[in-house]
Scaffold this motif. Structure first.
Motif, PDB file in Angstrom:
ATOM      1  N   GLN A   3      11.218  11.201   1.471  1.00 57.02           N
ATOM      2  CA  GLN A   3      11.395  10.825   0.072  1.00 57.02           C
ATOM      3  C   GLN A   3      10.209   9.969  -0.360  1.00 57.02           C
ATOM      4  N   LYS A   4       9.959   9.950  -1.665  1.00 59.65           N
ATOM      5  CA  LYS A   4       8.864   9.134  -2.192  1.00 59.65           C
ATOM      6  C   LYS A   4       9.376   7.746  -2.571  1.00 59.65           C
ATOM      7  N   LEU A   5       8.504   6.763  -2.398  1.00 58.59           N
ATOM      8  CA  LEU A   5       8.801   5.376  -2.749  1.00 58.59           C
ATOM      9  C   LEU A   5       7.604   4.783  -3.476  1.00 58.59           C
ATOM     10  N   SER A   6       7.865   4.175  -4.629  1.00 59.06           N
ATOM     11  CA  SER A   6       6.825   3.460  -5.374  1.00 59.06           C
ATOM     12  C   SER A   6       7.091   1.964  -5.260  1.00 59.06           C
ATOM     13  N   ILE A   7       6.073   1.214  -4.821  1.00 57.61           N
ATOM     14  CA  ILE A   7       6.164  -0.247  -4.779  1.00 57.61           C
ATOM     15  C   ILE A   7       5.153  -0.790  -5.778  1.00 57.61           C
ATOM     16  N   VAL A   8       5.649  -1.529  -6.758  1.00 57.70           N
ATOM     17  CA  VAL A   8       4.813  -2.033  -7.852  1.00 57.70           C
ATOM     18  C   VAL A   8       4.767  -3.549  -7.788  1.00 57.70           C
ATOM     19  N   LYS A   9       3.563  -4.099  -7.651  1.00 56.38           N
ATOM     20  CA  LYS A   9       3.386  -5.550  -7.674  1.00 56.38           C
ATOM     21  C   LYS A   9       2.788  -5.945  -9.021  1.00 56.38           C
ATOM     22  N   ILE A  10       3.395  -6.931  -9.673  1.00 56.42           N
ATOM     23  CA  ILE A  10       2.893  -7.356 -10.980  1.00 56.42           C
ATOM     24  C   ILE A  10       2.310  -8.764 -10.889  1.00 56.42           C
ATOM     25  N   ASN A  34      12.782   6.462  -5.572  1.00 55.89           N
ATOM     26  CA  ASN A  34      12.976   5.110  -5.053  1.00 55.89           C
ATOM     27  C   ASN A  34      11.836   4.196  -5.513  1.00 55.89           C
ATOM     28  N   LYS A  35      12.173   2.946  -5.808  1.00 59.40           N
ATOM     29  CA  LYS A  35      11.140   2.019  -6.270  1.00 59.40           C
ATOM     30  C   LYS A  35      11.526   0.583  -5.949  1.00 59.40           C
ATOM     31  N   ILE A  36      10.492  -0.231  -5.789  1.00 63.76           N
ATOM     32  CA  ILE A  36      10.627  -1.667  -5.541  1.00 63.76           C
ATOM     33  C   ILE A  36       9.613  -2.385  -6.414  1.00 63.76           C
ATOM     34  N   LEU A  37      10.012  -3.506  -7.003  1.00 67.15           N
ATOM     35  CA  LEU A  37       9.093  -4.345  -7.775  1.00 67.15           C
ATOM     36  C   LEU A  37       8.876  -5.655  -7.018  1.00 67.15           C
ATOM     37  N   THR A 163       0.506  -9.840  -0.602  1.00 62.53           N
ATOM     38  CA  THR A 163       0.776  -9.604   0.810  1.00 62.53           C
ATOM     39  C   THR A 163       2.181  -9.050   1.009  1.00 62.53           C
ATOM     40  N   ILE A 164       3.156  -9.608   0.304  1.00 63.65           N
ATOM     41  CA  ILE A 164       4.532  -9.105   0.412  1.00 63.65           C
ATOM     42  C   ILE A 164       4.588  -7.635   0.027  1.00 63.65           C
ATOM     43  N   ALA A 165       3.919  -7.265  -1.069  1.00 62.75           N
ATOM     44  CA  ALA A 165       3.917  -5.862  -1.501  1.00 62.75           C
ATOM     45  C   ALA A 165       3.306  -4.964  -0.437  1.00 62.75           C
ATOM     46  N   SER A 166       2.184  -5.393   0.130  1.00 63.72           N
ATOM     47  CA  SER A 166       1.514  -4.620   1.172  1.00 63.72           C
ATOM     48  C   SER A 166       2.393  -4.469   2.411  1.00 63.72           C
ATOM     49  N   GLU A 167       3.012  -5.567   2.852  1.00 59.41           N
ATOM     50  CA  GLU A 167       3.847  -5.527   4.054  1.00 59.41           C
ATOM     51  C   GLU A 167       5.118  -4.707   3.838  1.00 59.41           C
ATOM     52  N   LEU A 168       5.688  -4.761   2.645  1.00 61.56           N
ATOM     53  CA  LEU A 168       6.839  -3.903   2.338  1.00 61.56           C
ATOM     54  C   LEU A 168       6.448  -2.427   2.401  1.00 61.56           C
ATOM     55  N   ALA A 169       5.287  -2.122   1.818  1.00 61.00           N
ATOM     56  CA  ALA A 169       4.817  -0.728   1.827  1.00 61.00           C
ATOM     57  C   ALA A 169       4.602  -0.231   3.253  1.00 61.00           C
ATOM     58  N   ILE A 170       4.003  -1.090   4.088  1.00 62.86           N
ATOM     59  CA  ILE A 170       3.775  -0.717   5.489  1.00 62.86           C
ATOM     60  C   ILE A 170       5.097  -0.557   6.225  1.00 62.86           C
ATOM     61  N   GLY A 171       5.996  -1.521   6.040  1.00 60.37           N
ATOM     62  CA  GLY A 171       7.265  -1.502   6.741  1.00 60.37           C
ATOM     63  C   GLY A 171       8.128  -0.292   6.412  1.00 60.37           C
ATOM     64  N   LEU A 172       8.006   0.200   5.188  1.00 63.25           N
ATOM     65  CA  LEU A 172       8.843   1.332   4.750  1.00 63.25           C
ATOM     66  C   LEU A 172       8.127   2.676   4.853  1.00 63.25           C
ATOM     67  N   SER A 173       6.902   2.676   5.355  1.00 66.54           N
ATOM     68  CA  SER A 173       6.119   3.916   5.391  1.00 66.54           C
ATOM     69  C   SER A 173       6.633   4.922   6.425  1.00 66.54           C
ATOM     70  N   GLN A 174       7.454   4.457   7.375  1.00 61.26           N
ATOM     71  CA  GLN A 174       8.036   5.400   8.340  1.00 61.26           C
ATOM     72  C   GLN A 174       9.153   6.216   7.714  1.00 61.26           C
ATOM     73  N   GLN A 175       9.882   5.587   6.768  1.00 55.84           N
ATOM     74  CA  GLN A 175      11.001   6.288   6.112  1.00 55.84           C
ATOM     75  C   GLN A 175      10.586   7.020   4.842  1.00 55.84           C
ATOM     76  N   PHE A 176       9.506   6.563   4.203  1.00 56.96           N
ATOM     77  CA  PHE A 176       9.131   7.095   2.895  1.00 56.96           C
ATOM     78  C   PHE A 176       7.645   7.458   2.836  1.00 56.96           C
ATOM     79  N   GLU A 177       7.328   8.328   1.909  1.00 58.94           N
ATOM     80  CA  GLU A 177       5.937   8.550   1.498  1.00 58.94           C
ATOM     81  C   GLU A 177       5.661   7.509   0.420  1.00 58.94           C
ATOM     82  N   THR A 178       4.897   6.497   0.767  1.00 62.34           N
ATOM     83  CA  THR A 178       4.815   5.293  -0.054  1.00 62.34           C
ATOM     84  C   THR A 178       3.518   5.190  -0.839  1.00 62.34           C
TER      85      THR A 178
END
Length: 259
Positions: A3-10, A34-37, A163-178
């Protein structure tokens, strides 16, 4: 197929401008899948701290977080900014849930070691509870992360939101195309800081090295770019930098980073 995941840092300038923030949240709410802000709130923390008589201490552009400043960060990031964003997203039909690293044990960190500078209660990320976040996302929630982590022993830390955005993206990259999006006030990485239209649309590792040597990428952009390439080197599919318009499907005028 993942599944695809978008992580957006503002960034702070977006948070501090109600019209910009509303526009970004409207675009974020329309993102498919799926998305995370992820948000900070440093400027608001400084403003509230000043009203409370708590001085903001900085060194080389980085915040020193003493005990009083940490209390302000917890109040502003985890309370004021987080809940306003969550409420606006609920109004837009996005089932948002405000989170810190302590919620669902999402992000474990340790206190940054004292070297040349004692940053105080600043945390460096150790791990992301990807399984817990996967369950939240699959249940239809949209996590809204503030810039707070914890050590699992009761201590909260102020932690850089990029850094939090980057680490979340890395941590979830096994389950999602991030895909990781860094939204700030510029259209992208600019070749000429004085020219808003000089967006460099694609930067790979080789071009990144050249831009560093030329001094095109410098100062405040350096840590952001470090986080971008750290994510790419750790299985994140794609990283983009630009203003909120890059979340529009028809827009292509922003910076995409690849290896």
């Amino acid at each position: 197929m993942k599944q695809k995941l978008s992580i957006v840092k503002i960034g702070g300038n977006v948070i501090g401008d109600p019209s910009q923030l509303s526009h970004l949240l409207a675009l974020f709410s329309k993102l498919d899948g799926n998305k995370i802000l992820v948000h900070g709130g440093g400027k608001k923390a400084t403003e509230i701290g000043n009203k409370l008589g708590i001085e903001t201490k900085m060194t080389n552009g980085r915040r020193i977080t003493d005990a009083a400043s940490l209390d302000v960060a917890i109040m502003v990031y985890g309370g004021l900014v987080s809940k306003k964003i969550v409420a606006q997203l609920q109004a837009l039909g996005t089932n948002a849930i405000g989170m810190s690293g302590a919620d669902a044990n999402a992000i474990l960190a340790h206190k940054r070691p004292v070297k040349e500078v004692d940053f105080g209660w600043v945390g460096d990320v150790d791990s992301v509870a990807a399984d817990n976040l996967f369950k939240l996302l699959q249940a239809g929630f949209t996590p809204i992360f503030c810039a707070l982590t914890h050590d699992g022993k009761g201590q909260l830390f102020n932690t850089n939101a990029d850094t939090i955005a980057s680490e979340l993206a890395i941590g979830l990259s096994q389950q999602f195309e991030t895909t990781l999006y860094y939204c700030f006030e510029k259209k992208g990485v600019l070749r000429d800081i004085e020219d808003e239209d000089s967006v460099i649309q694609t930067i790979d590792s080789k071009a990144y090295k050249s831009l560093l040597e030329e001094g095109v990428i410098a100062e405040g952009m350096l840590p952001k770019m470090h986080n971008c390439f750290h994510a790419l080197q750790n299985s994140v599919q794609k990283v983009c930098i630009g203003d909120s318009s890059m979340l529009e499907k028809t827009n292509s005028n922003f910076t995409t980073l690849t290896l």
